[in-house]
Design an enzyme around this catalytic site. Structure first.
Site, PDB file in Angstrom:
ATOM      1  N   CYS A   1       0.843  -1.200   0.000  1.00 43.57           N
ATOM      2  CA  CYS A   1       0.000   0.000   0.000  1.00 43.57           C
ATOM      3  C   CYS A   1       0.878   1.250   0.000  1.00 43.57           C
ATOM      4  CB  CYS A   1      -0.934   0.003   1.221  1.00 43.57           C
ATOM      5  SG  CYS A   1      -0.037   0.147   2.776  1.00 43.57           S
TER       6      CYS A   1
ATOM      7  N   ASP B   1       3.024 -36.213   4.785  1.00 41.42           N
ATOM      8  CA  ASP B   1       1.606 -35.889   4.600  1.00 41.42           C
ATOM      9  C   ASP B   1       0.886 -37.205   4.293  1.00 41.42           C
ATOM     10  OD1 ASP B   1      -0.760 -34.340   3.939  1.00 41.42           O
ATOM     11  OD2 ASP B   1      -0.291 -34.850   1.858  1.00 41.42           O
TER      12      ASP B   1
ATOM     13  N   CYS C   1       3.718   1.725   2.479  1.00 43.50           N
ATOM     14  CA  CYS C   1       4.992   1.039   2.194  1.00 43.50           C
ATOM     15  C   CYS C   1       5.919   1.937   1.375  1.00 43.50           C
ATOM     16  CB  CYS C   1       4.755  -0.254   1.409  1.00 43.50           C
ATOM     17  SG  CYS C   1       3.775  -1.476   2.281  1.00 43.50           S
TER      18      CYS C   1
ATOM     19  N   ASP D   1       0.368 -28.172   1.233  1.00 39.19           N
ATOM     20  CA  ASP D   1       1.627 -28.602   1.848  1.00 39.19           C
ATOM     21  C   ASP D   1       2.770 -27.619   1.582  1.00 39.19           C
ATOM     22  OD1 ASP D   1       0.517 -31.039   2.775  1.00 39.19           O
ATOM     23  OD2 ASP D   1       0.791 -31.940   0.794  1.00 39.19           O
TER      24      ASP D   1
ATOM     25  N   ASP E   1       2.486 -33.302  -1.247  1.00 47.17           N
ATOM     26  CA  ASP E   1       2.184 -33.220  -2.682  1.00 47.17           C
ATOM     27  C   ASP E   1       1.158 -32.158  -3.031  1.00 47.17           C
ATOM     28  OD1 ASP E   1      -0.058 -34.516  -1.547  1.00 47.17           O
ATOM     29  OD2 ASP E   1      -0.530 -35.440  -3.482  1.00 47.17           O
TER      30      ASP E   1
ATOM     31  N   CYS F   1      42.598 -24.079 -11.717  1.00 43.39           N
ATOM     32  CA  CYS F   1      42.564 -24.659 -10.368  1.00 43.39           C
ATOM     33  C   CYS F   1      41.605 -23.853  -9.495  1.00 43.39           C
ATOM     34  CB  CYS F   1      43.957 -24.684  -9.753  1.00 43.39           C
ATOM     35  SG  CYS F   1      44.607 -23.046  -9.391  1.00 43.39           S
TER      36      CYS F   1
ATOM     37  N   CYS G   1      41.701 -20.037  -9.235  1.00 39.76           N
ATOM     38  CA  CYS G   1      41.070 -19.268 -10.331  1.00 39.76           C
ATOM     39  C   CYS G   1      39.602 -18.993 -10.012  1.00 39.76           C
ATOM     40  CB  CYS G   1      41.158 -20.032 -11.655  1.00 39.76           C
ATOM     41  SG  CYS G   1      42.819 -20.393 -12.206  1.00 39.76           S
TER      42      CYS G   1
END
Length: 783
Positions: free
Chosen positions: A3, A482, A6, A681, A677, A70, A73
């Site tokens: 709003c 779950d 903010c 959840d 799933d 290596c 780097c």
């Protein structure tokens, strides 16, 4: 921002900063900020906004990096990018040779970032797809092979001269001739080995040091000392010059050999992605203007209709609009049993149509397909760094300068104390220190194992979204499952029916008019038992109690005791006892009545997945506490828990309370994983230390999770934990040997017990051994 308060708040706080003038627009969600860059940085402004509880939107880009040799780097590039104004985070991975950068595009462009990397002496370009990268790596490997062959051919005669040094064997004069040795060593040093000078120069210019600096210093010392001895021989100052041309040439040859083996082995670490890409169909049979035609899969568009015949691969994702078949989805989900599909069923690209011709409407193509998203997740996971890797990177960043210091100290001790004034042993010992100490093995120890581990997971239907999740999984104490769709199939089935064929016919006919999942289960049960349903004249749903219908002039009721009582239908003790038994088992039991008389009972249950009990037993065997979390009533929940042997049950939980329940367990100090799933959840998956989504579930759940289990196979969860354990063990082995090798090698070299060429061979093979050890994960059993 939600709003005007903010945007006003952000604007007010920013304008209180020195030399800052800010305007924040709520509608466009943008802040326009004028600031004095000598006093305030963009990062200061970003931090101020974030401190208020808001976020600044960042862009994300990935680059392929070339020229890294290596860990020093990759650490250097990462450090410099993270200091760059406007960069939020940068991760550079040595094994995958890529950089993942989050940055503010208002301040920087991709070209600015590429320019910064190139200024450090490395190459950068926007990330290529896996196939293009594979081709580039093949070319790189061929070039390296040609260099290696040339280096071996030139170094073999020099290697033979060592027989004279070591055993005093008499050799042809030409081999011992300084001019001949100089002619062989020079192209190895300055043409084949030029890459080390180039890399060393770029690093020293940027005030850093890496493997190239060590190799260039070591081999140059051996070469130029030999050159000095050659000039002394030419001038007649010595008859027997002490030449070390074979040392410089052999070190370069052995390091190139190690690099070649390492590149070849590393290409095998990405084979999981190659395998996934190879699964794709190359062509599709499309219906255009009423005709069937074969076109490249890249030309298929969303909305197209395609024909897929038995034995063919699904070219893209879609929905069957005509026909029935069974589809082998094992390469995507890990499920070995083909899945029956009919009109309305979704199909996944790259799966194999087994036994029926189907017409499919295309829903997703290209980068939006399920296979493409799997490849993307695996690539992202391989590109990210696990916390254990950051420790190794931090050490290797300081390692090279320390080694150079040790080499100089070794030279000084030998030259001024051990054998005063004798240059040769001082030089040999310091060269050996420089060469043995290369931190390549240290830099490769973690990312190669992460790459192979995530690839192994993908091949088995387990997708880790990042290296940190693969690492964290082995620390789990608690698994929260779950119930619906995770432990159970998420689809009710009729488990018990009491009554005759007529009662079943009346029941199924009445329920055919309902859209309730329980009704679907009853109609499916009737079809399995070859019972024909008939048309219903009147149908009425009584919410929370059951249904009422007129079937061929017979009044049929299906529902609860209360419904029967309200309609004046008598329930005998035998019927009451049977109902209570089913309810104790967690089933939904319904009474069937026809024309005012009870004619049967039907019990329906969301049945447990076949592998659930075995998977839970495996989780317990791994020492984990297993919880079940569900919104169902306690009686049903405890019945399911008894069936699968779960000890801890949290029942009657509202969807919005699931995350809070996970938090309660975490607050006891236990590292927790949530498996789910559904959309409901998602908050719990995000709250848990590790969120595990079942791949057959909702997309929002998959998005919120850290690990996705393709298909619905619960046994993949203990396999994911097992894979995490084995990957971490593999990383620790790699780090131990990389540290042990450097720790043991440096003092041995400093004491003069290690010839430089032996140090070169040991250094080269240490990197190869680390990559080879990581590749053992490909053969690891996780089941």
């Amino acid at each position: 921002m939600t709003c005007a308060a903010c945007s006003t708040r952000i604007e007010k706080v920013l304008n209180k900063m020195d030399d800052v003038d800010a305007k924040v627009n709520l509608a466009t969600e943008k802040a326009t900020v004028d600031y004095n860059s000598s006093n305030v940085g963009l990062d200061d402004i970003t931090r101020k906004i974030e401190k208020l509880g808001y976020g600044v939107e960042l862009d994300k880009t990935e680059f392929d990096i070339t020229g890294m040799t290596c860990a020093a780097c990759s650490t250097r590039i990462e450090k410099v990018l993270n200091k760059q104004e406007g960069v939020s985070s940068a991760t550079v991975n040595l094994a995958t040779e890529n950089a993942v950068i989050e940055y503010n595009s208002n301040t920087l462009t991709e070209q600015d970032l590429i320019g910064r990397i190139e200024k450090l002496g490395y190459g950068a370009q926007p990330k290529q797809d896996a196939a293009e990268k594979e081709t580039a790596k093949d070319k790189q490997l061929k070039t390296l092979k040609m260099k290696l062959i040339a280096s071996i051919v030139l170094s073999i005669p020099l290697l033979i001269t060592m027989l004279d040094h070591l055993f005093g064997i008499s050799l042809p004069g030409i081999l011992m001739n300084p001019w001949f040795q100089l002619a062989l060593a020079t192209p190895v040093q300055f043409i084949i080995g030029w890459q080390f000078y180039e890399g060393a120069f770029k690093n020293l210019k940027n005030k850093t040091a890496n493997m190239d600096v060590l190799v260039a210093m070591g081999t140059s010392a051996a070469y130029f000392y030999s050159l000095y001895e050659t000039f002394r021989w030419i001038g007649g100052a010595t008859e027997h010059p002490h030449l070390y041309f074979e040392t410089s040439a052999l070190i370069i040859t052995l390091i190139l050999f190690g690099k070649y083996l390492e590149h070849r082995a590393k290409s095998r670490t990405t084979s999981a992605i190659s395998k996934l890409l190879d699964m794709q169909a190359k062509q599709a049979r499309v219906i255009r203007e009423g005709k069937e035609m074969m076109i490249p899969v890249e030309e298929v568009a969303v909305g197209d209709r395609i024909i897929v015949k038995p034995g063919e691969k699904m070219p893209v994702d879609g929905e069957i609009i005509k026909g029935n078949t069974s589809i082998d989805e094992s390469m995507i989900t890990g499920e070995s049993i083909p899945v029956e599909k009919g009109t309305g069923s979704n199909v996944i690209g790259a799966t194999i149509n087994q036994n029926g011709t189907v017409e499919v409407e295309v829903t997703r193509v290209g980068k939006d397909t399920a296979l493409a998203s799997i490849v993307r997740i695996v690539e992202d996971a391989q590109g990210q760094k696990a916390p254990i890797q950051r420790m190794a990177d931090l050490i290797s960043g300081y390692f090279v300068p320390i080694v150079i210091g040790i080499a100089l100290l070794t030279f000084a001790v030998w030259y001024f104390i051990v054998q005063p004034g004798n240059l040769e042993p001082a030089l040999v010992a310091s060269i050996a220190v420089l060469v043995i100490a290369c931190p390549c093995a240290l830099g490769l120890a973690t990312p190669t194992s992460i790459m192979v581990g995530t690839g192994k997971g993908a091949e088995n239907g387990i997708l880790f979204k990042g290296g940190e999740h693969l690492e964290k999984t082995h620390e789990l104490d608690v698994i929260i499952l779950d119930k619906t769709g995770t432990i159970t199939k998420g689809k009710p089935e009729v488990t018990n029916f009491t009554g005759d064929a007529e009662a079943l016919r009346l029941l199924a006919s009445a329920e055919k008019g309902s859209e309730h999942p329980l009704a679907e289960a009853i109609v499916a049960y009737a079809a399995e038992n070859d019972v024909d349903v008939v048309e219903v004249d009147d149908f009425k749903a009584i919410p929370g109690h059951g249904i009422e219908a007129n079937v061929r002039n017979r009044e049929v009721l299906v529902g609860t005791r209360k419904l029967m009582k309200d309609k004046g239908i008598e329930i005998t003790d035998a019927v009451q006892s049977e109902l209570e038994q089913y309810e104790h088992e967690g089933k939904t039991a319904m009474i069937i009545a026809a024309d005012g008389v009870v004619s049967g009972i039907v019990a329906v249950l969301d049945t447990v997945k076949e592998s659930a009990k075995e998977a839970i037993a495996e989780l317990k065997a791994q020492g984990l506490e297993v919880y079940m979390l569900t919104g169902d009533n306690r009686t049903t929940a405890e019945a399911i828990a008894r069936e699968v042997d779960i000890d801890h049950v949290i029942a009657e939980v509202l969807p919005e309370e699931k995350a809070a329940k996970v938090k309660e367990i975490q607050d006891t100090g236990k590292i927790t994983a949530m498996v789910g799933d559904g959309v409901n959840d998602a908050p719990a998956l995000a709250t848990a230390d590790i969120g595990i989504a079942i791949g057959t579930g909702a997309e929002v759940a998959i998005e919120a999770a850290d690990i996705t289990i393709l298909g619905g196979e619960l046994k993949l969860i203990p396999q994911a934990i097992n894979l995490s354990h084995k990957t971490i063990r593999n990383i620790k082995q790699n780090l131990f040997w990389a540290f042990a090798y450097n720790s043991a090698g440096i003092p041995i070299a400093a004491l003069g017990f290690l010839a430089p060429w032996v140090a070169g061979a040991a250094m080269a093979f240490s990197s190869v051994s680390v990559v080879t050890n990581a590749l053992r994960l490909k053969r690891a059993k996780i089941q």
